[in-house]
Design a protein around this motif. Structure first.
Motif, PDB file in Angstrom:
ATOM      1  N   UNK A 188      29.745 -73.439 -30.996  1.00 59.64           N
ATOM      2  CA  UNK A 188      30.770 -74.474 -31.132  1.00 59.64           C
ATOM      3  C   UNK A 188      30.219 -75.703 -31.840  1.00 59.64           C
ATOM      4  N   UNK A 189      28.966 -76.068 -31.522  1.00 55.97           N
ATOM      5  CA  UNK A 189      28.349 -77.202 -32.200  1.00 55.97           C
ATOM      6  C   UNK A 189      28.199 -76.938 -33.691  1.00 55.97           C
ATOM      7  N   UNK A 190      27.755 -75.736 -34.024  1.00 53.89           N
ATOM      8  CA  UNK A 190      27.595 -75.376 -35.427  1.00 53.89           C
ATOM      9  C   UNK A 190      28.945 -75.384 -36.154  1.00 53.89           C
ATOM     10  N   UNK A 191      29.962 -74.830 -35.500  1.00 51.93           N
ATOM     11  CA  UNK A 191      31.281 -74.791 -36.137  1.00 51.93           C
ATOM     12  C   UNK A 191      31.890 -76.186 -36.248  1.00 51.93           C
ATOM     13  N   UNK A 192      31.666 -77.028 -35.237  1.00 51.11           N
ATOM     14  CA  UNK A 192      32.176 -78.399 -35.316  1.00 51.11           C
ATOM     15  C   UNK A 192      31.493 -79.160 -36.447  1.00 51.11           C
ATOM     16  N   UNK A 193      30.182 -78.954 -36.597  1.00 44.27           N
ATOM     17  CA  UNK A 193      29.468 -79.592 -37.701  1.00 44.27           C
ATOM     18  C   UNK A 193      29.948 -79.045 -39.041  1.00 44.27           C
ATOM     19  N   UNK A 194      30.190 -77.744 -39.082  1.00 39.39           N
ATOM     20  CA  UNK A 194      30.713 -77.147 -40.319  1.00 39.39           C
ATOM     21  C   UNK A 194      32.086 -77.691 -40.653  1.00 39.39           C
ATOM     22  N   UNK A 195      32.923 -77.854 -39.622  1.00 38.41           N
ATOM     23  CA  UNK A 195      34.252 -78.428 -39.851  1.00 38.41           C
ATOM     24  C   UNK A 195      34.147 -79.836 -40.421  1.00 38.41           C
ATOM     25  N   UNK A 196      33.223 -80.634 -39.857  1.00 35.66           N
ATOM     26  CA  UNK A 196      33.017 -81.972 -40.411  1.00 35.66           C
ATOM     27  C   UNK A 196      32.495 -81.921 -41.831  1.00 35.66           C
ATOM     28  N   UNK A 197      31.575 -81.000 -42.093  1.00 36.10           N
ATOM     29  CA  UNK A 197      31.026 -80.831 -43.443  1.00 36.10           C
ATOM     30  C   UNK A 197      32.135 -80.510 -44.446  1.00 36.10           C
ATOM     31  N   UNK A 198      33.120 -79.718 -44.005  1.00 32.80           N
ATOM     32  CA  UNK A 198      34.218 -79.314 -44.886  1.00 32.80           C
ATOM     33  C   UNK A 198      35.362 -80.324 -44.921  1.00 32.80           C
ATOM     34  N   UNK A 199      35.258 -81.382 -44.117  1.00 35.06           N
ATOM     35  CA  UNK A 199      36.291 -82.404 -44.137  1.00 35.06           C
ATOM     36  C   UNK A 199      37.447 -82.150 -43.200  1.00 35.06           C
ATOM     37  N   UNK A 200      37.307 -81.200 -42.247  1.00 33.38           N
ATOM     38  CA  UNK A 200      38.353 -80.951 -41.267  1.00 33.38           C
ATOM     39  C   UNK A 200      38.240 -81.978 -40.139  1.00 33.38           C
ATOM     40  N   UNK A 201      39.331 -82.159 -39.412  1.00 31.53           N
ATOM     41  CA  UNK A 201      39.341 -83.175 -38.369  1.00 31.53           C
ATOM     42  C   UNK A 201      39.575 -84.556 -38.956  1.00 31.53           C
ATOM     43  N   UNK A 202      39.190 -85.584 -38.205  1.00 34.21           N
ATOM     44  CA  UNK A 202      39.388 -86.957 -38.672  1.00 34.21           C
ATOM     45  C   UNK A 202      38.650 -87.167 -39.993  1.00 34.21           C
ATOM     46  N   UNK A 203      39.363 -87.678 -40.967  1.00 36.28           N
ATOM     47  CA  UNK A 203      38.792 -87.825 -42.301  1.00 36.28           C
ATOM     48  C   UNK A 203      38.024 -89.114 -42.488  1.00 36.28           C
ATOM     49  N   UNK A 204      37.476 -89.265 -43.688  1.00 37.45           N
ATOM     50  CA  UNK A 204      36.744 -90.481 -44.041  1.00 37.45           C
ATOM     51  C   UNK A 204      37.691 -91.686 -43.926  1.00 37.45           C
ATOM     52  N   UNK A 205      37.149 -92.862 -43.596  1.00 43.65           N
ATOM     53  CA  UNK A 205      35.720 -93.201 -43.506  1.00 43.65           C
ATOM     54  C   UNK A 205      35.090 -92.966 -42.139  1.00 43.65           C
ATOM     55  N   UNK A 206      35.781 -92.266 -41.225  1.00 41.71           N
ATOM     56  CA  UNK A 206      35.203 -92.009 -39.906  1.00 41.71           C
ATOM     57  C   UNK A 206      33.884 -91.252 -40.051  1.00 41.71           C
ATOM     58  N   UNK A 207      32.895 -91.651 -39.270  1.00 41.25           N
ATOM     59  CA  UNK A 207      31.585 -91.011 -39.350  1.00 41.25           C
ATOM     60  C   UNK A 207      31.601 -89.677 -38.619  1.00 41.25           C
ATOM     61  N   UNK A 208      30.854 -88.732 -39.154  1.00 37.74           N
ATOM     62  CA  UNK A 208      30.721 -87.414 -38.545  1.00 37.74           C
ATOM     63  C   UNK A 208      29.377 -86.848 -38.985  1.00 37.74           C
ATOM     64  N   UNK A 209      28.585 -86.380 -38.023  1.00 34.36           N
ATOM     65  CA  UNK A 209      27.251 -85.902 -38.377  1.00 34.36           C
ATOM     66  C   UNK A 209      27.298 -84.791 -39.413  1.00 34.36           C
ATOM     67  N   UNK A 210      28.248 -83.878 -39.288  1.00 35.92           N
ATOM     68  CA  UNK A 210      28.361 -82.810 -40.276  1.00 35.92           C
ATOM     69  C   UNK A 210      28.734 -83.337 -41.648  1.00 35.92           C
ATOM     70  N   UNK A 211      29.673 -84.273 -41.701  1.00 37.57           N
ATOM     71  CA  UNK A 211      30.087 -84.834 -42.979  1.00 37.57           C
ATOM     72  C   UNK A 211      28.993 -85.676 -43.606  1.00 37.57           C
ATOM     73  N   UNK A 212      28.161 -86.313 -42.777  1.00 39.32           N
ATOM     74  CA  UNK A 212      27.068 -87.121 -43.313  1.00 39.32           C
ATOM     75  C   UNK A 212      26.095 -86.278 -44.125  1.00 39.32           C
ATOM     76  N   UNK A 213      25.867 -85.057 -43.692  1.00 36.91           N
ATOM     77  CA  UNK A 213      24.965 -84.180 -44.437  1.00 36.91           C
ATOM     78  C   UNK A 213      25.517 -83.909 -45.830  1.00 36.91           C
ATOM     79  N   UNK A 214      26.815 -83.656 -45.918  1.00 32.79           N
ATOM     80  CA  UNK A 214      27.408 -83.378 -47.228  1.00 32.79           C
ATOM     81  C   UNK A 214      27.465 -84.634 -48.093  1.00 32.79           C
ATOM     82  N   UNK A 215      27.884 -85.743 -47.499  1.00 34.18           N
ATOM     83  CA  UNK A 215      28.073 -86.963 -48.267  1.00 34.18           C
ATOM     84  C   UNK A 215      26.775 -87.472 -48.896  1.00 34.18           C
ATOM     85  N   UNK A 216      25.681 -87.287 -48.191  1.00 36.82           N
ATOM     86  CA  UNK A 216      24.438 -87.947 -48.607  1.00 36.82           C
ATOM     87  C   UNK A 216      23.395 -87.007 -49.189  1.00 36.82           C
TER      88      UNK A 216
END
Length: 263
Positions: A188-216
């Protein structure tokens, strides 16, 4: 314990941030130093503030998905392992297998993208994706326990099903259920991070550890912390919680052995 620090950072982090996690405070990918302990990210935002605010939604998604999926897996698995309605049980298991046959990431995208910007939808989607494994594991263990001599003796005495599940099934199922919950939480942690990486869930500019990996990822050479730190926290969270659940499962087995219970 490292996992406790990660949990505190994830849950209490948003309350510990002094400044803004979304407003630029400098240039892109400035190195750590001065009043910015971890430097800045791709848009010049404070990385420390982003890290502290980026874990709560992801952790709550993983916990909610674990609870939902484990509950559904226990209910369906115990029923399938104890019911006399074999055709109905086989139909449920075939439906579970059909869900499991769909690639997890594809199913997550289909379910979560239907309600864009919704963290709860991501949690439900993760639970649906990971439930088939739980049903299968619980059902197989339940069937073994239901076939033991003491379980059959209880059935022959006319004990109600609820009593047999409580006294003859659940004690032997608990270690397996805890271990499965640990595996589920990691997934579940991996999938939640993957979801954030793909932009699912609350969108930018909200911070998300998964999205941070992609953004930076483009600024690794200038300041790797916006990528490496969220990734490291995800690893520590998954491994640490799994270790705690394994310890609890072994403790449960020891308790059962001390009172003379055996599967």
């Amino acid at each position: 314990m490292p996992v406790a620090l990660v949990l505190i950072a994830a849950l209490a982090g948003p309350w510990l941030v002094a400044g803004s996690a979304t407003a630029p405070v400098g240039g892109p990918f400035e190195p750590a130093g001065g009043d910015r302990l971890l430097g800045t990210d791709v848009l010049g935002r404070d990385v420390s503030a982003r890290v502290l605010t980026g874990g709560r939604a992801l952790l709550l998604q993983a916990v909610a998905a674990t609870v939902l999926g484990s509950t559904a897996g226990l209910v369906a698995g115990i029923w399938a392992g104890t019911t006399r309605r074999r055709r109905a049980a086989q139909a449920v298991l075939r439906s579970v297998d059909a869900i499991a046959a769909v690639p997890a990431l594809l199913l997550l995208l289909l379910l979560a993208s239907g309600v864009p910007g919704n963290d709860a939808a991501v949690a439900v989607a993760i639970a649906v994706v990971s439930t088939p494994f739980s049903v299968r594991v619980v059902r197989e263990r339940t069937a073994v326990l239901a076939a033991t001599d003491y379980a059959r003796e209880a059935e022959a005495r006319g004990d109600p099903l609820s009593a047999r599940i409580r006294h003859d099934i659940l004690p032997g199922l608990a270690p397996v259920a805890l271990a499965e919950a640990g595996i589920r939480f990691v997934a579940a942690t991996q999938l939640a991070a993957t979801a954030g990486f793909l932009g699912l869930g609350a969108g930018a500019p909200a911070a998300n550890w998964g999205r941070m990996v992609r953004e930076n990822s483009t600024g690794l050479a200038a300041n790797p912390l916006p990528v490496l730190l969220p990734a490291a926290l995800l690893v520590l969270l998954a491994v640490g919680v799994t270790a705690l659940l394994d310890r609890a499962a072994h403790g449960r087995v020891g308790d059962l052995a001390r009172v003379g219970w055996s599967a």
